[in-house]
Scaffold this motif. Structure first.
Motif, short mmCIF file in Angstrom:
data_model
loop_
_atom_site.label_atom_id
_atom_site.label_comp_id
_atom_site.label_asym_id
_atom_site.label_seq_id
_atom_site.Cartn_x
_atom_site.Cartn_y
_atom_site.Cartn_z
N MET A 93 0.86 -1.17 0.00
CA MET A 93 0.00 0.00 0.00
C MET A 93 0.91 1.23 0.00
N PRO A 94 0.50 2.30 -0.68
CA PRO A 94 1.35 3.49 -0.73
C PRO A 94 1.20 4.40 0.50
N LEU A 95 0.65 3.89 1.57
CA LEU A 95 0.51 4.64 2.81
C LEU A 95 0.53 3.65 3.95
N PRO A 96 0.76 4.11 5.18
CA PRO A 96 0.77 3.17 6.30
C PRO A 96 -0.55 2.43 6.39
N ALA A 97 -0.49 1.12 6.61
CA ALA A 97 -1.69 0.30 6.67
C ALA A 97 -1.68 -0.55 7.94
N VAL A 98 -2.83 -0.61 8.58
CA VAL A 98 -3.02 -1.40 9.79
C VAL A 98 -3.92 -2.58 9.45
N LEU A 99 -3.50 -3.77 9.82
CA LEU A 99 -4.29 -4.97 9.61
C LEU A 99 -5.05 -5.28 10.89
N ASP A 100 -6.38 -5.28 10.82
CA ASP A 100 -7.19 -5.66 11.96
C ASP A 100 -7.45 -7.17 11.86
N ALA A 101 -6.52 -7.94 12.39
CA ALA A 101 -6.57 -9.39 12.25
C ALA A 101 -7.61 -10.01 13.18
N GLY A 102 -7.85 -9.40 14.32
CA GLY A 102 -8.80 -9.97 15.27
C GLY A 102 -8.21 -11.16 15.99
N VAL A 103 -7.95 -12.24 15.25
CA VAL A 103 -7.38 -13.46 15.84
C VAL A 103 -6.26 -13.97 14.94
N CYS A 104 -5.47 -14.85 15.49
CA CYS A 104 -4.44 -15.55 14.72
C CYS A 104 -5.05 -16.88 14.29
N LEU A 139 1.54 -10.41 7.35
CA LEU A 139 2.17 -9.56 8.37
C LEU A 139 3.23 -8.64 7.77
N ALA A 140 3.99 -9.15 6.83
CA ALA A 140 5.08 -8.38 6.23
C ALA A 140 4.57 -7.17 5.45
N ARG A 141 3.28 -7.15 5.10
CA ARG A 141 2.73 -6.07 4.29
C ARG A 141 2.16 -4.91 5.10
N PHE A 142 2.12 -5.04 6.43
CA PHE A 142 1.46 -4.03 7.24
C PHE A 142 2.40 -3.42 8.26
N ALA A 143 2.16 -2.14 8.58
CA ALA A 143 2.97 -1.43 9.56
C ALA A 143 2.56 -1.82 10.98
N GLN A 144 1.29 -2.18 11.15
CA GLN A 144 0.79 -2.53 12.46
C GLN A 144 -0.31 -3.58 12.30
N VAL A 145 -0.43 -4.45 13.30
CA VAL A 145 -1.46 -5.47 13.32
C VAL A 145 -2.19 -5.36 14.64
N PRO A 165 5.78 -6.15 11.73
CA PRO A 165 4.96 -5.03 12.15
C PRO A 165 4.78 -5.04 13.67
N ARG A 166 4.32 -3.94 14.18
CA ARG A 166 3.98 -3.88 15.60
C ARG A 166 2.64 -4.59 15.78
N VAL A 167 2.54 -5.49 16.75
CA VAL A 167 1.29 -6.18 17.04
C VAL A 167 0.74 -5.60 18.33
N GLN A 168 -0.49 -5.09 18.25
CA GLN A 168 -1.12 -4.44 19.39
C GLN A 168 -2.40 -5.18 19.74
N VAL A 169 -2.68 -5.29 21.03
CA VAL A 169 -3.90 -5.96 21.49
C VAL A 169 -4.95 -4.89 21.80
N VAL A 170 -6.09 -5.00 21.12
CA VAL A 170 -7.27 -4.20 21.43
C VAL A 170 -8.33 -5.21 21.81
N PRO A 171 -8.61 -5.34 23.09
CA PRO A 171 -9.52 -6.40 23.54
C PRO A 171 -10.87 -6.37 22.83
N SER A 172 -11.38 -7.55 22.61
CA SER A 172 -12.70 -7.70 21.98
C SER A 172 -13.75 -7.77 23.07
N PRO A 173 -14.94 -7.24 22.80
CA PRO A 173 -16.01 -7.35 23.79
C PRO A 173 -16.60 -8.76 23.87
N VAL A 174 -16.16 -9.65 22.98
CA VAL A 174 -16.67 -11.01 22.97
C VAL A 174 -15.93 -11.84 24.02
#
Length: 180
Positions: A93-104, A139-145, A165-174
């Motif tokens: 992507m020609p700009l920073p991109a964040v992948l919202d993977a949710g789960v592995c 993972l190699a394609r994103f700046a953050q996950v 990329p940097r992997v960050q945890v954003v807790p799920s309400p589930v």
């Protein structure tokens, strides 16, 4: 005969509350949100129009080209990519991109191995190896996950290569324990 695999849903709806809530939260925070999503049926997207400056439903097979075109012609600071759409996008992507993977997914497959007989486990191990390669490539394609739980972050961390990329945890309400 086996049922054909369902196509992943590529739009934020009430049935997929995480991307719906993220789009709404960004808009409430003052961001201008352009939403592109794969829409095969032309269905509604649960009131997101009020939160987005532009809503662009496109055919799933055209999603990658549509994203490339919108990014090329617009001014964007960041692309937030839902996991189900990530594999459809251009390699870079020609700009920073964040992948919202949710789960592995490979971690989920690994946990499911015990539910199969010996032959099933052998087949799933082959699938698991392919999934690990696929996730490492994404993972190699994103700046953050972003993932929903610490164990998913650790599992993705073990897949990362040189360009991690940097992997960050954003807790799920589930409740993951209850709905495992």
């Amino acid at each position: 005969s086996a049922m054909p695999a369902a196509k992943p849903k590529l739009k934020p709806t009430a049935a997929r509350p995480r991307p719906l809530a993220l789009c709404a939260a960004l808009a409430r925070g003052g961001h201008s949100v352009t939403l592109l999503f794969g829409d095969e049926a032309g269905t509604a997207f649960d009131g997101l129009a009020e939160h987005c400056s532009r809503v662009l439903p496109v055919r799933r097979r055209r999603l990658g080209a549509a994203v490339a075109e919108v990014v090329r012609t617009g001014r964007f600071d960041l692309a937030h990519v839902d996991r189900s759409a990530a594999g459809l996008l251009p390699a870079a992507m020609p700009l920073p991109a964040v992948l919202d993977a949710g789960v592995c997914t490979s971690l989920r497959y690994e946990r499911e191995l015990l539910a199969y007989n010996a032959l099933g486990r052998a087949v799933r191990r082959a699938v698991l190896a392919g999934q690990r390669r696929h996730e490492a490539g994404l993972l190699a394609r994103f700046a953050q996950v972003i993932v929903a739980a610490e164990d998913d972050a650790a599992a993705l961390g073990s897949l990362r290569g040189e360009r991690a990329p940097r992997v960050q945890v954003v807790p799920s309400p589930v409740d993951h324990e209850r709905f495992a």
